[in-house]
Design a protein around this motif. Structure first.
Motif, PDB file in Angstrom:
ATOM      1  N   THR A  68     147.387  80.536 125.063  1.00 13.92           N
ATOM      2  CA  THR A  68     148.627  81.082 125.617  1.00 13.92           C
ATOM      3  C   THR A  68     149.826  80.166 125.372  1.00 13.92           C
ATOM      4  OG1 THR A  68     148.028  80.207 127.790  1.00 13.92           O
ATOM      5  CG2 THR A  68     147.550  82.523 127.377  1.00 13.92           C
ATOM      6  N   GLY A  69     149.642  78.872 125.466  1.00 17.54           N
ATOM      7  CA  GLY A  69     150.759  77.944 125.240  1.00 17.54           C
ATOM      8  C   GLY A  69     151.238  77.961 123.800  1.00 17.54           C
ATOM      9  N   CYS A  70     150.308  77.925 122.871  1.00 17.66           N
ATOM     10  CA  CYS A  70     150.650  77.981 121.440  1.00 17.66           C
ATOM     11  C   CYS A  70     151.313  79.311 121.104  1.00 17.66           C
ATOM     12  CB  CYS A  70     149.401  77.816 120.576  1.00 17.66           C
ATOM     13  SG  CYS A  70     148.598  76.231 120.757  1.00 17.66           S
ATOM     14  N   THR A  71     150.796  80.389 121.676  1.00 20.32           N
ATOM     15  CA  THR A  71     151.358  81.710 121.425  1.00 20.32           C
ATOM     16  C   THR A  71     152.777  81.798 121.979  1.00 20.32           C
ATOM     17  OG1 THR A  71     149.172  82.725 121.458  1.00 20.32           O
ATOM     18  CG2 THR A  71     151.047  84.184 121.828  1.00 20.32           C
ATOM     19  N   LEU A  72     152.998  81.254 123.168  1.00 20.40           N
ATOM     20  CA  LEU A  72     154.331  81.284 123.767  1.00 20.40           C
ATOM     21  C   LEU A  72     155.334  80.513 122.909  1.00 20.40           C
ATOM     22  CD1 LEU A  72     156.242  82.088 126.061  1.00 20.40           C
ATOM     23  CD2 LEU A  72     155.521  80.009 127.260  1.00 20.40           C
ATOM     24  N   SER A  73     154.975  79.311 122.500  1.00 21.34           N
ATOM     25  CA  SER A  73     155.912  78.514 121.699  1.00 21.34           C
ATOM     26  C   SER A  73     156.193  79.167 120.349  1.00 21.34           C
ATOM     27  CB  SER A  73     155.404  77.082 121.517  1.00 21.34           C
ATOM     28  OG  SER A  73     154.184  77.055 120.815  1.00 21.34           O
ATOM     29  N   SER A  74     155.188  79.770 119.734  1.00 19.74           N
ATOM     30  CA  SER A  74     155.385  80.463 118.458  1.00 19.74           C
ATOM     31  C   SER A  74     156.254  81.705 118.633  1.00 19.74           C
ATOM     32  CB  SER A  74     154.042  80.877 117.854  1.00 19.74           C
ATOM     33  OG  SER A  74     153.278  79.747 117.532  1.00 19.74           O
ATOM     34  N   ALA A  75     156.034  82.421 119.729  1.00 16.41           N
ATOM     35  CA  ALA A  75     156.833  83.619 119.989  1.00 16.41           C
ATOM     36  C   ALA A  75     158.299  83.260 120.257  1.00 16.41           C
ATOM     37  CB  ALA A  75     156.248  84.403 121.164  1.00 16.41           C
ATOM     38  N   ILE A  76     158.539  82.167 120.969  1.00 15.56           N
ATOM     39  CA  ILE A  76     159.913  81.719 121.205  1.00 15.56           C
ATOM     40  C   ILE A  76     160.577  81.363 119.881  1.00 15.56           C
ATOM     41  CG2 ILE A  76     161.370  79.913 122.223  1.00 15.56           C
ATOM     42  CD1 ILE A  76     159.282  79.804 124.540  1.00 15.56           C
ATOM     43  N   ALA A  77     159.878  80.601 119.043  1.00 13.10           N
ATOM     44  CA  ALA A  77     160.426  80.219 117.736  1.00 13.10           C
ATOM     45  C   ALA A  77     160.719  81.450 116.881  1.00 13.10           C
ATOM     46  CB  ALA A  77     159.457  79.288 117.014  1.00 13.10           C
ATOM     47  N   THR A  78     159.834  82.434 116.927  1.00 13.06           N
ATOM     48  CA  THR A  78     160.036  83.667 116.161  1.00 13.06           C
ATOM     49  C   THR A  78     161.288  84.395 116.630  1.00 13.06           C
ATOM     50  OG1 THR A  78     157.682  83.912 115.735  1.00 13.06           O
ATOM     51  CG2 THR A  78     159.022  85.910 115.581  1.00 13.06           C
ATOM     52  N   LYS A  79     161.436  84.542 117.936  1.00 17.10           N
ATOM     53  CA  LYS A  79     162.597  85.252 118.476  1.00 17.10           C
ATOM     54  C   LYS A  79     163.896  84.487 118.192  1.00 17.10           C
ATOM     55  CE  LYS A  79     160.441  88.823 119.862  1.00 17.10           C
ATOM     56  NZ  LYS A  79     160.636  90.076 119.115  1.00 17.10           N
ATOM     57  N   LEU A  80     163.848  83.163 118.225  1.00 15.70           N
ATOM     58  CA  LEU A  80     165.038  82.381 117.867  1.00 15.70           C
ATOM     59  C   LEU A  80     165.390  82.592 116.402  1.00 15.70           C
ATOM     60  CD1 LEU A  80     164.341  79.027 119.746  1.00 15.70           C
ATOM     61  CD2 LEU A  80     166.146  80.702 120.263  1.00 15.70           C
ATOM     62  N   SER A  81     164.381  82.636 115.536  1.00 18.64           N
ATOM     63  CA  SER A  81     164.629  82.831 114.111  1.00 18.64           C
ATOM     64  C   SER A  81     165.186  84.230 113.819  1.00 18.64           C
ATOM     65  CB  SER A  81     163.356  82.596 113.293  1.00 18.64           C
ATOM     66  OG  SER A  81     162.461  83.675 113.423  1.00 18.64           O
ATOM     67  N   GLN A  82     164.956  85.165 114.734  1.00 19.82           N
ATOM     68  CA  GLN A  82     165.500  86.513 114.587  1.00 19.82           C
ATOM     69  C   GLN A  82     166.934  86.607 115.108  1.00 19.82           C
ATOM     70  OE1 GLN A  82     162.509  88.776 116.722  1.00 19.82           O
ATOM     71  NE2 GLN A  82     161.227  89.009 114.906  1.00 19.82           N
ATOM     72  N   GLY A  83     167.451  85.480 115.608  1.00 22.80           N
ATOM     73  CA  GLY A  83     168.846  85.432 116.041  1.00 22.80           C
ATOM     74  C   GLY A  83     169.098  85.650 117.516  1.00 22.80           C
ATOM     75  N   HIS A  84     168.043  85.740 118.315  1.00 23.18           N
ATOM     76  CA  HIS A  84     168.231  85.921 119.759  1.00 23.18           C
ATOM     77  C   HIS A  84     168.701  84.613 120.390  1.00 23.18           C
ATOM     78  CE1 HIS A  84     166.399  89.904 119.933  1.00 23.18           C
ATOM     79  NE2 HIS A  84     165.442  89.449 119.134  1.00 23.18           N
ATOM     80  N   PRO A  85     169.613  84.680 121.379  1.00 20.21           N
ATOM     81  CA  PRO A  85     169.982  83.468 122.120  1.00 20.21           C
ATOM     82  C   PRO A  85     168.768  82.942 122.890  1.00 20.21           C
ATOM     83  CG  PRO A  85     171.155  85.412 122.972  1.00 20.21           C
ATOM     84  CD  PRO A  85     170.316  85.863 121.824  1.00 20.21           C
ATOM     85  N   ILE A  86     168.781  81.666 123.238  1.00 17.00           N
ATOM     86  CA  ILE A  86     167.606  80.996 123.812  1.00 17.00           C
ATOM     87  C   ILE A  86     167.037  81.714 125.043  1.00 17.00           C
ATOM     88  CG2 ILE A  86     168.968  79.332 125.167  1.00 17.00           C
ATOM     89  CD1 ILE A  86     165.623  78.543 123.466  1.00 17.00           C
ATOM     90  N   LYS A  87     167.879  82.113 125.993  1.00 14.66           N
ATOM     91  CA  LYS A  87     167.375  82.761 127.211  1.00 14.66           C
ATOM     92  C   LYS A  87     166.682  84.086 126.867  1.00 14.66           C
ATOM     93  CE  LYS A  87     168.733  84.269 131.821  1.00 14.66           C
ATOM     94  NZ  LYS A  87     169.833  84.463 132.764  1.00 14.66           N
ATOM     95  N   LYS A  88     167.265  84.877 125.993  1.00 16.92           N
ATOM     96  CA  LYS A  88     166.681  86.154 125.592  1.00 16.92           C
ATOM     97  C   LYS A  88     165.389  85.924 124.802  1.00 16.92           C
ATOM     98  CE  LYS A  88     166.759  90.662 124.829  1.00 16.92           C
ATOM     99  NZ  LYS A  88     166.600  91.653 125.877  1.00 16.92           N
ATOM    100  N   ALA A  89     165.374  84.912 123.916  1.00 16.29           N
ATOM    101  CA  ALA A  89     164.181  84.599 123.125  1.00 16.29           C
ATOM    102  C   ALA A  89     163.012  84.236 124.037  1.00 16.29           C
ATOM    103  CB  ALA A  89     164.472  83.457 122.156  1.00 16.29           C
ATOM    104  N   ILE A  90     163.278  83.440 125.055  1.00 17.37           N
ATOM    105  CA  ILE A  90     162.226  83.043 125.995  1.00 17.37           C
ATOM    106  C   ILE A  90     161.744  84.253 126.791  1.00 17.37           C
ATOM    107  CG2 ILE A  90     161.686  81.659 128.036  1.00 17.37           C
ATOM    108  CD1 ILE A  90     163.668  79.549 126.881  1.00 17.37           C
ATOM    109  N   ALA A  91     162.664  85.090 127.257  1.00 17.85           N
ATOM    110  CA  ALA A  91     162.287  86.279 128.030  1.00 17.85           C
ATOM    111  C   ALA A  91     161.413  87.225 127.197  1.00 17.85           C
ATOM    112  CB  ALA A  91     163.534  87.003 128.530  1.00 17.85           C
ATOM    113  N   LEU A  92     161.792  87.440 125.944  1.00 19.69           N
ATOM    114  CA  LEU A  92     161.008  88.319 125.070  1.00 19.69           C
ATOM    115  C   LEU A  92     159.633  87.719 124.787  1.00 19.69           C
ATOM    116  CD1 LEU A  92     163.810  89.356 122.567  1.00 19.69           C
ATOM    117  CD2 LEU A  92     162.648  90.865 124.204  1.00 19.69           C
ATOM    118  N   ALA A  93     159.582  86.414 124.548  1.00 24.61           N
ATOM    119  CA  ALA A  93     158.317  85.738 124.278  1.00 24.61           C
ATOM    120  C   ALA A  93     157.414  85.765 125.508  1.00 24.61           C
ATOM    121  CB  ALA A  93     158.573  84.304 123.833  1.00 24.61           C
TER     122      ALA A  93
END
Length: 77
Positions: A18-43
């Protein structure tokens, strides 16, 4: 600034990765251009849905993985 992200606890033995998946999902959402708060919420939503989808799976022995194959926009149970 500190943000808190909440979710109802899901009883499951399938929490491996779960931790690895969360960090990868945050990085993915950031790379898609989402702001940090939105990227974390989506992840966080993605990981929560993955835990929920895997809660009744029995894969091997011990702690299993969350279910990574959640479709974007899927609603957790």
């Amino acid at each position: 600034q500190i943000f808190r992200f909440h979710a109802k606890k899901i009883e499951s033995q399938n929490l491996h990765g779960t931790g690895c998946t969360l960090s990868s999902a945050i990085a993915t959402k950031l790379s898609q251009g989402h702001p940090i708060k939105k990227a974390i919420a989506l992840a966080k939503d993605y990981v929560t849905k993955g835990i929920d989808a895997a809660k009744n799976m029995n894969i091997g022995h011990g702690h299993g993985p969350l279910w990574h194959f959640i479709k974007e926009g899927a609603v957790s149970k």
